[in-house]
Design a protein around this motif. Structure first.
Motif, PDB file in Angstrom:
ATOM      1  N   GLY A  47      -1.371   1.534  14.946  1.00 19.41           N
ATOM      2  CA  GLY A  47      -2.537   0.666  15.014  1.00 19.41           C
ATOM      3  C   GLY A  47      -2.772  -0.070  13.718  1.00 19.41           C
ATOM      4  N   PRO A  48      -4.024  -0.489  13.465  1.00 16.78           N
ATOM      5  CA  PRO A  48      -4.354  -1.256  12.264  1.00 16.78           C
ATOM      6  C   PRO A  48      -4.019  -0.477  10.984  1.00 16.78           C
ATOM      7  N   MET A  49      -3.532  -1.199   9.997  1.00 16.60           N
ATOM      8  CA  MET A  49      -3.095  -0.568   8.754  1.00 16.60           C
ATOM      9  C   MET A  49      -4.051  -0.814   7.590  1.00 16.60           C
ATOM     10  N   GLY A  50      -5.101  -1.611   7.784  1.00 12.07           N
ATOM     11  CA  GLY A  50      -6.005  -1.950   6.686  1.00 12.07           C
ATOM     12  C   GLY A  50      -5.542  -3.223   6.001  1.00 12.07           C
ATOM     13  N   LEU A  51      -6.320  -3.672   5.048  1.00 12.60           N
ATOM     14  CA  LEU A  51      -6.008  -4.916   4.338  1.00 12.60           C
ATOM     15  C   LEU A  51      -5.297  -4.644   3.028  1.00 12.60           C
ATOM     16  N   SER A  52      -4.423  -5.546   2.659  1.00  9.21           N
ATOM     17  CA  SER A  52      -3.784  -5.535   1.360  1.00  9.21           C
ATOM     18  C   SER A  52      -3.961  -6.948   0.808  1.00  9.21           C
ATOM     19  N   ILE A  53      -4.745  -7.070  -0.262  1.00  8.39           N
ATOM     20  CA  ILE A  53      -5.130  -8.371  -0.795  1.00  8.39           C
ATOM     21  C   ILE A  53      -4.417  -8.612  -2.125  1.00  8.39           C
ATOM     22  N   ALA A  54      -3.602  -9.655  -2.182  1.00  5.77           N
ATOM     23  CA  ALA A  54      -2.884 -10.010  -3.408  1.00  5.77           C
ATOM     24  C   ALA A  54      -3.830 -10.789  -4.325  1.00  5.77           C
ATOM     25  N   ALA A  55      -4.279 -10.125  -5.379  1.00 10.77           N
ATOM     26  CA  ALA A  55      -5.225 -10.743  -6.311  1.00 10.77           C
ATOM     27  C   ALA A  55      -4.638 -10.803  -7.711  1.00 10.77           C
ATOM     28  N   GLY A  56      -3.317 -10.848  -7.802  1.00 12.38           N
ATOM     29  CA  GLY A  56      -2.646 -10.784  -9.098  1.00 12.38           C
ATOM     30  C   GLY A  56      -2.435  -9.321  -9.429  1.00 12.38           C
ATOM     31  N   THR A 143      -8.016 -17.853  -5.313  1.00 13.85           N
ATOM     32  CA  THR A 143      -7.739 -18.688  -6.485  1.00 13.85           C
ATOM     33  C   THR A 143      -6.294 -18.497  -6.945  1.00 13.85           C
ATOM     34  N   MET A 144      -5.843 -17.260  -6.992  1.00 12.50           N
ATOM     35  CA  MET A 144      -4.469 -16.997  -7.414  1.00 12.50           C
ATOM     36  C   MET A 144      -3.468 -17.613  -6.432  1.00 12.50           C
ATOM     37  N   ARG A 145      -3.791 -17.565  -5.155  1.00 14.71           N
ATOM     38  CA  ARG A 145      -2.901 -18.169  -4.154  1.00 14.71           C
ATOM     39  C   ARG A 145      -2.851 -19.687  -4.352  1.00 14.71           C
ATOM     40  N   GLU A 146      -3.994 -20.300  -4.622  1.00 15.60           N
ATOM     41  CA  GLU A 146      -4.037 -21.746  -4.860  1.00 15.60           C
ATOM     42  C   GLU A 146      -3.259 -22.131  -6.123  1.00 15.60           C
ATOM     43  N   LEU A 147      -3.378 -21.336  -7.165  1.00 11.40           N
ATOM     44  CA  LEU A 147      -2.682 -21.627  -8.417  1.00 11.40           C
ATOM     45  C   LEU A 147      -1.178 -21.396  -8.296  1.00 11.40           C
ATOM     46  N   ASP A 148      -0.798 -20.444  -7.463  1.00  8.18           N
ATOM     47  CA  ASP A 148       0.596 -20.099  -7.207  1.00  8.18           C
ATOM     48  C   ASP A 148       1.339 -19.900  -8.537  1.00  8.18           C
ATOM     49  N   GLU A 149       2.467 -20.515  -8.723  1.00 13.67           N
ATOM     50  CA  GLU A 149       3.275 -20.316  -9.922  1.00 13.67           C
ATOM     51  C   GLU A 149       2.628 -20.895 -11.177  1.00 13.67           C
ATOM     52  N   THR A 159      -1.937 -17.643 -17.563  1.00 14.73           N
ATOM     53  CA  THR A 159      -2.298 -18.727 -18.483  1.00 14.73           C
ATOM     54  C   THR A 159      -3.807 -18.745 -18.730  1.00 14.73           C
ATOM     55  N   VAL A 160      -4.181 -19.366 -19.832  1.00 10.26           N
ATOM     56  CA  VAL A 160      -5.592 -19.541 -20.165  1.00 10.26           C
ATOM     57  C   VAL A 160      -6.278 -20.365 -19.074  1.00 10.26           C
ATOM     58  N   ALA A 161      -5.596 -21.400 -18.592  1.00  4.43           N
ATOM     59  CA  ALA A 161      -6.161 -22.246 -17.534  1.00  4.43           C
ATOM     60  C   ALA A 161      -6.390 -21.461 -16.242  1.00  4.43           C
ATOM     61  N   ALA A 162      -5.473 -20.561 -15.923  1.00  2.00           N
ATOM     62  CA  ALA A 162      -5.635 -19.743 -14.713  1.00  2.00           C
ATOM     63  C   ALA A 162      -6.822 -18.794 -14.860  1.00  2.00           C
ATOM     64  N   ARG A 163      -6.940 -18.160 -16.013  1.00  2.00           N
ATOM     65  CA  ARG A 163      -8.088 -17.271 -16.263  1.00  2.00           C
ATOM     66  C   ARG A 163      -9.402 -18.048 -16.105  1.00  2.00           C
ATOM     67  N   ALA A 164      -9.438 -19.242 -16.666  1.00  2.00           N
ATOM     68  CA  ALA A 164     -10.646 -20.063 -16.595  1.00  2.00           C
ATOM     69  C   ALA A 164     -10.954 -20.465 -15.159  1.00  2.00           C
ATOM     70  N   GLN A 165      -9.923 -20.808 -14.387  1.00  2.00           N
ATOM     71  CA  GLN A 165     -10.141 -21.199 -12.990  1.00  2.00           C
ATOM     72  C   GLN A 165     -10.661 -20.026 -12.160  1.00  2.00           C
ATOM     73  N   VAL A 166     -10.102 -18.852 -12.371  1.00  2.00           N
ATOM     74  CA  VAL A 166     -10.582 -17.657 -11.662  1.00  2.00           C
ATOM     75  C   VAL A 166     -12.046 -17.404 -12.008  1.00  2.00           C
ATOM     76  N   GLN A 182     -18.223 -10.262 -16.719  1.00  2.00           N
ATOM     77  CA  GLN A 182     -18.454  -8.812 -16.731  1.00  2.00           C
ATOM     78  C   GLN A 182     -17.667  -8.149 -15.614  1.00  2.00           C
ATOM     79  N   MET A 183     -17.624  -8.795 -14.456  1.00  2.00           N
ATOM     80  CA  MET A 183     -16.917  -8.251 -13.303  1.00  2.00           C
ATOM     81  C   MET A 183     -15.416  -8.160 -13.590  1.00  2.00           C
ATOM     82  N   LEU A 184     -14.843  -9.222 -14.132  1.00  2.00           N
ATOM     83  CA  LEU A 184     -13.409  -9.229 -14.444  1.00  2.00           C
ATOM     84  C   LEU A 184     -13.079  -8.225 -15.541  1.00  2.00           C
ATOM     85  N   ALA A 185     -13.978  -8.066 -16.512  1.00  2.00           N
ATOM     86  CA  ALA A 185     -13.771  -7.079 -17.577  1.00  2.00           C
ATOM     87  C   ALA A 185     -13.831  -5.646 -17.032  1.00  2.00           C
TER      88      ALA A 185
END
Length: 191
Positions: A47-56, A143-149, A159-166, A182-185
């Motif tokens: 049956g269902p296996m739960g979610l796996s979310i790629a967030a970096g 956001t990470m999916r949108e930024l991709d590579e 990258t600094v730009a990726a951190r800022a976008q997130v 605070q949340m990311l820290a």
């Protein structure tokens, strides 16, 4: 898997009777699972296996309600002996993991905390409530999916730009209900 299907062959909502825990199912979790899932991929036999979310980094895994209690092993009790771990509080419940690092719901306050696995838990406040926590994780993943590579430099560092976008997207999502930095820290997200 049959009991997870409606008479029409569709997945039925997860309900409190799916809970396998030795403690009462917190109302906030009952509501979350009944309304939102997570179902994730459906295995033919299990049956269902739960979610796996790629967030970096490691994915964030959110189990189905029927599997949630068994996922307390190694946090609430010793995984091999079943012996209760003395530093674990009765009102703590791991609701998701990033690798083996737990996101813990304090069932008294309703707040969600994050800690790095190993040793005595060092929980840091991650979100004021369960829905904000899961929305924030999804926001980072989107956001990470949108930024991709473009999220990484030639040495595969964020990258600094990726951190800022997130942080910017997370700030927009939270709109004053919590602090993105605070949340990311607290999550130790690419710290």
């Amino acid at each position: 898997m049959r009991d997870l299907l409606s008479p029409w062959g569709e997945l039925r909502p997860q309900v409190a009777s799916d809970w396998q825990g030795e403690v009462a199912l917190p109302a906030v979790l009952a509501s979350f699972y009944e309304q939102l899932g997570p179902w994730g991929e459906v295995h033919e036999k299990h049956g269902p296996m739960g979610l796996s979310i790629a967030a970096g980094g490691n994915p964030v895994d959110i189990p189905t309600l029927k599997d949630l209690w068994s996922r307390q092993a190694c946090y609430c009790w010793h995984g091999n002996t079943g012996e209760r771990l003395p530093e674990w509080q009765d009102h703590w419940l791991v609701v998701a993991t990033e690798g083996s690092n737990p996101f813990m719901l304090d069932t008294i306050s309703g707040q969600v905390y994050f800690a790095l696995a190993g040793g005595k838990p060092d929980f840091q406040l991650f979100a004021p409530d369960l829905l904000t926590a899961f929305a924030a994780i999804a926001c980072v993943a989107n956001t990470m999916r949108e930024l991709d590579e473009q999220a990484f430099d030639e040495t595969y560092e964020l990258t600094v730009a990726a951190r800022a976008q997130v942080a910017q997207n997370l700030d927009k999502l939270l709109s004053g209900s919590a602090d993105a930095s605070q949340m990311l820290a607290a999550w130790r997200w690419y710290c």
